[in-house]
Structures are given as C-alpha cells and as structure tokens.
Design a protein around this motif. Structure first.
Motif, mmCIF file in Angstrom:
data_model
loop_
_atom_site.group_PDB
_atom_site.id
_atom_site.type_symbol
_atom_site.label_atom_id
_atom_site.label_comp_id
_atom_site.label_asym_id
_atom_site.label_seq_id
_atom_site.Cartn_x
_atom_site.Cartn_y
_atom_site.Cartn_z
ATOM 1 N N ASN A 166 45.140 37.419 22.288
ATOM 2 C CA ASN A 166 45.841 38.520 22.964
ATOM 3 C C ASN A 166 45.953 38.338 24.480
ATOM 4 O O ASN A 166 45.998 39.319 25.225
ATOM 5 C CB ASN A 166 45.151 39.860 22.672
ATOM 6 N N THR A 167 46.000 37.100 24.947
ATOM 7 C CA THR A 167 46.146 36.861 26.387
ATOM 8 C C THR A 167 47.542 36.363 26.755
ATOM 9 O O THR A 167 47.908 36.398 27.931
ATOM 10 C CB THR A 167 45.130 35.819 26.879
ATOM 11 N N GLU A 173 35.857 36.806 34.762
ATOM 12 C CA GLU A 173 36.723 36.997 33.597
ATOM 13 C C GLU A 173 38.088 37.555 34.003
ATOM 14 O O GLU A 173 38.895 37.946 33.160
ATOM 15 C CB GLU A 173 36.021 37.894 32.585
ATOM 16 N N PHE A 183 40.625 42.823 31.526
ATOM 17 C CA PHE A 183 40.222 44.013 30.780
ATOM 18 C C PHE A 183 39.160 44.760 31.581
ATOM 19 O O PHE A 183 38.415 44.168 32.354
ATOM 20 C CB PHE A 183 39.645 43.629 29.413
ATOM 21 N N THR A 184 39.097 46.049 31.380
ATOM 22 C CA THR A 184 38.029 46.824 31.987
ATOM 23 C C THR A 184 36.743 46.599 31.192
ATOM 24 O O THR A 184 36.751 45.970 30.119
ATOM 25 C CB THR A 184 38.350 48.330 31.968
ATOM 26 N N ARG A 226 37.090 47.555 27.735
ATOM 27 C CA ARG A 226 38.015 46.728 26.943
ATOM 28 C C ARG A 226 39.446 47.259 26.927
ATOM 29 O O ARG A 226 40.252 46.862 26.088
ATOM 30 C CB ARG A 226 37.529 46.547 25.506
ATOM 31 N N THR A 227 39.803 48.148 27.841
ATOM 32 C CA THR A 227 41.203 48.521 27.986
ATOM 33 C C THR A 227 41.872 47.505 28.912
ATOM 34 O O THR A 227 41.221 46.929 29.786
ATOM 35 C CB THR A 227 41.344 49.935 28.583
ATOM 36 N N LYS A 228 43.169 47.279 28.729
ATOM 37 C CA LYS A 228 43.877 46.250 29.496
ATOM 38 C C LYS A 228 44.200 46.739 30.901
ATOM 39 O O LYS A 228 44.555 47.893 31.115
ATOM 40 C CB LYS A 228 45.179 45.857 28.783
ATOM 41 N N THR A 259 28.006 43.655 34.669
ATOM 42 C CA THR A 259 29.405 43.494 34.273
ATOM 43 C C THR A 259 30.033 42.326 35.014
ATOM 44 O O THR A 259 29.885 42.200 36.225
ATOM 45 C CB THR A 259 30.205 44.788 34.537
ATOM 46 N N ASN A 274 33.352 41.272 34.050
ATOM 47 C CA ASN A 274 34.783 41.268 33.722
ATOM 48 C C ASN A 274 35.667 41.321 34.967
ATOM 49 O O ASN A 274 36.798 40.848 34.964
ATOM 50 C CB ASN A 274 35.130 42.447 32.808
ATOM 51 N N GLU A 326 38.141 36.379 20.753
ATOM 52 C CA GLU A 326 38.515 37.314 21.804
ATOM 53 C C GLU A 326 38.194 36.720 23.177
ATOM 54 O O GLU A 326 37.235 35.966 23.335
ATOM 55 C CB GLU A 326 37.765 38.646 21.643
ATOM 56 N N TYR A 349 33.855 55.232 34.068
ATOM 57 C CA TYR A 349 35.242 54.760 34.182
ATOM 58 C C TYR A 349 35.861 55.222 35.495
ATOM 59 O O TYR A 349 36.521 54.438 36.190
ATOM 60 C CB TYR A 349 36.073 55.260 33.004
#
Length: 309
Positions: A218-219, A129, A133-134, A137-139, A123, A125, A211, A27
């Motif tokens: 949740n977008t 994407e 999100f990371t 999956r955190t925003k 990855t 994301n 999702e 992270y």
C-alpha cells in the motif's frame, strides 16, 4: 451475579472511555497542535557553523524544523550540497560536527535537519519511516512526508542563498540510513544525486505482502524508478553486535537477519535478484567497510569517496 456483571460492565466501559480519551488527546498533541522551535529570520547561510528554523511543510504552519549547516569559506554556487541525516538520537548537531573536517577538505555545504521528537524512544514513524503513516496507522498526505521536508529545505536554501544546484547528495547513518533508503524507494523523483544508507537497523523489503515499514504494501512504490537512483548500501564489517544502539527485534525484523551487517547484505541481494528477474536498470551498490562497526563518524569518513566520485 447480576451485580457482578454490572460492576464488570462499568469497569470495561470506564477503561474503554479512558483509552479513547488518551488516544484522542495523543492524536491532537502529536498531529494537530503546532510544535517545533521558533521560526528564525530568513537570511543567507553564514560560513562556518550556522542554523535556521523554517516550517517543515510548504502549505502548513503546524510544524517547524531546525536545520544545522556548515559552509566552508571556499564554497560557491554549484559546489556540492550534502544532506546529513542523524540517527535515532536525533542529534543533528553531532552529525554536523562529524562532517566539518570532511566539508573543509572536499568543499561541501553540509545541511543537517533535526527531526526533534520528545517521544522518539517510543515512536519512529515520524522520521526513519518517513511519516507516511501516523502512530495510529492513518495515512498522512505526501506533502507531510519527512522525505518531502528534505526537498522543502533544499528549495529554501536555493532561493535564499541564490544557489543554482539542481541536485544534492544525502548520507544517513543508523536511523538516518533507514530514512535514506526509504526516501530513494518512495520518492525517486527527489533531486538526490548520490544517496548513502549506512548501517540501517532494518529495511523496507521489496515485498508487497509485508506492511510498511517492513515491506512496501500500500505504498505505491515504483521499483523501476527507485532502481534508477544511485543508492549505496554502506555497511560496517564489524556492525554485527545487535546490542549497540536501538535494534529492532520484532519477528519481521529478525527475519531480515541477526544483525545490521546481515540485514543490509540481505536487503541489497533481494533487490538485485528482483532487478535480474525483471531485467531492470539498477544503479544501487553495496560497500562493506573493513574494521568499522556501528560508528557514524567512521562511516561518514568512508562515505565521502562515494560522494566525490
């Protein structure tokens, strides 16, 4: 028995500690430490092939991005600006080269951002994407979305080069096609004139039960506004071989279709049905190019007609 239990308990504890340490280290490396090429001197875009590096986010120096450009000698303020979004290979320079002749013939300023990532095989994301999100999956804040980076680049070239254009067009192929259709859905307030999403591997369906990136749960997407944008789903008639490029085969992806041609057609039809059900304005179109497969050069050549008109 007790000894065995103690040993097992230690193994589990050590394993958990190592996984936790790796997660924290990952992270920090991906989302805390500064990364990207060195910032270049601010200057006007030269004619021909050029490039510059700026900070990707307006309020942060944590990430930089290289931007390739091509400007014909005859290009002037108010002539068209076209963003070209690379595929999963993150090869923005190759995509720029594919547009040089098209740019000369049609007097286009080409802007090709390079979303470099050493771990792009593992990855996705951060680019296609949208960096909503990371990896964990955190925003992320909207100011750090990949789509916002495009808007930031547009602001930069406008201010540095005294450009008064209020809009730009955007083309993306494969992973870039994923980027483009999601940008239209998630950022309808962007200054896109015509958006062309070519040969995407899979799509974000207008379904809040799935999702993101498979759906829009949740977008906060406002589909009425998204449908007001001009989006062209550009498909290759022969793009029916899933072995070409990186093709997602998860359960939810396979439900969209067996190959890219099938998935793109299903995505467009699903949105059109939703539009008909709600009687919404709908400025999306679909175009299937005959005798073309998963080929960004040939798809670029066919995209030009949508940009010209």
């Amino acid at each position: 028995m007790n000894k065995t239990f103690r040993i097992l308990k230690k193994i589990i504890l050590y394993t958990f500690s190592i996984l936790l340490l790796l997660s924290v280290a990952g992270y920090i490396y991906l989302y805390v430490l500064p990364k990207g090429p060195e910032i270049t001197e601010i200057k006007k875009i030269n004619s021909g092939i050029d490039s510059f590096v700026i900070y990707a986010y307006k309020d942060s120096e944590r990430k930089s991005i290289k931007v390739w450009t091509y400007k014909p000698e005859s290009w002037n303020d108010k002539d068209k600006v076209v963003f070209v979004m690379h595929g999963g290979g993150r090869n923005a320079d190759d995509y720029l080269n594919a547009w040089i002749e098209l740019a000369d013939e049609n007097n286009l300023l080409i802007i090709a951002p390079e979303f470099e990532n050493k771990f792009s095989k593992y990855t996705t994301n951060d680019y296609q994407e949208g960096n909503l999100f990371t990896f964990f999956r955190t925003k992320n804040p909207k100011s750090e979305w990949a789509y916002t980076v495009v808007e930031n680049i547009f602001d930069h070239i406008k201010s540095v080069n005294n450009i008064t254009n209020e809009q730009y067009d955007i083309f993306g192929h494969s992973a870039g096609g994923q980027f483009v259709h999601r940008m239209v859905m998630l950022m309808p307030e962007s200054r896109i004139g015509t958006a062309i999403s070519a040969n995407s591997g899979f799509y974000s369906l207008p379904n809040d039960k799935f999702e993101f990136p498979y759906g829009i749960q949740n977008t906060g997407i406002d589909l009425q506004k998204s449908y007001n944008k001009r989006l062209v789903i550009l498909l290759g008639e022969l793009d029916n071989n899933p072995s070409l490029g990186t093709f997602r085969t998860t359960e939810l992806a396979m439900e969209q279709g067996a190959h890219r041609l099938e998935r793109g057609t299903a995505f467009f039809n699903t949105n059109k049905k939703l539009k008909n059900k709600n009687n919404w304005t709908f400025n999306w179109e679909i175009d299937t190019i005959k005798n073309v497969g998963h080929d960004y050069k040939k798809m670029s050549e066919n995209a030009i007609e949508w940009i010209k008109n």
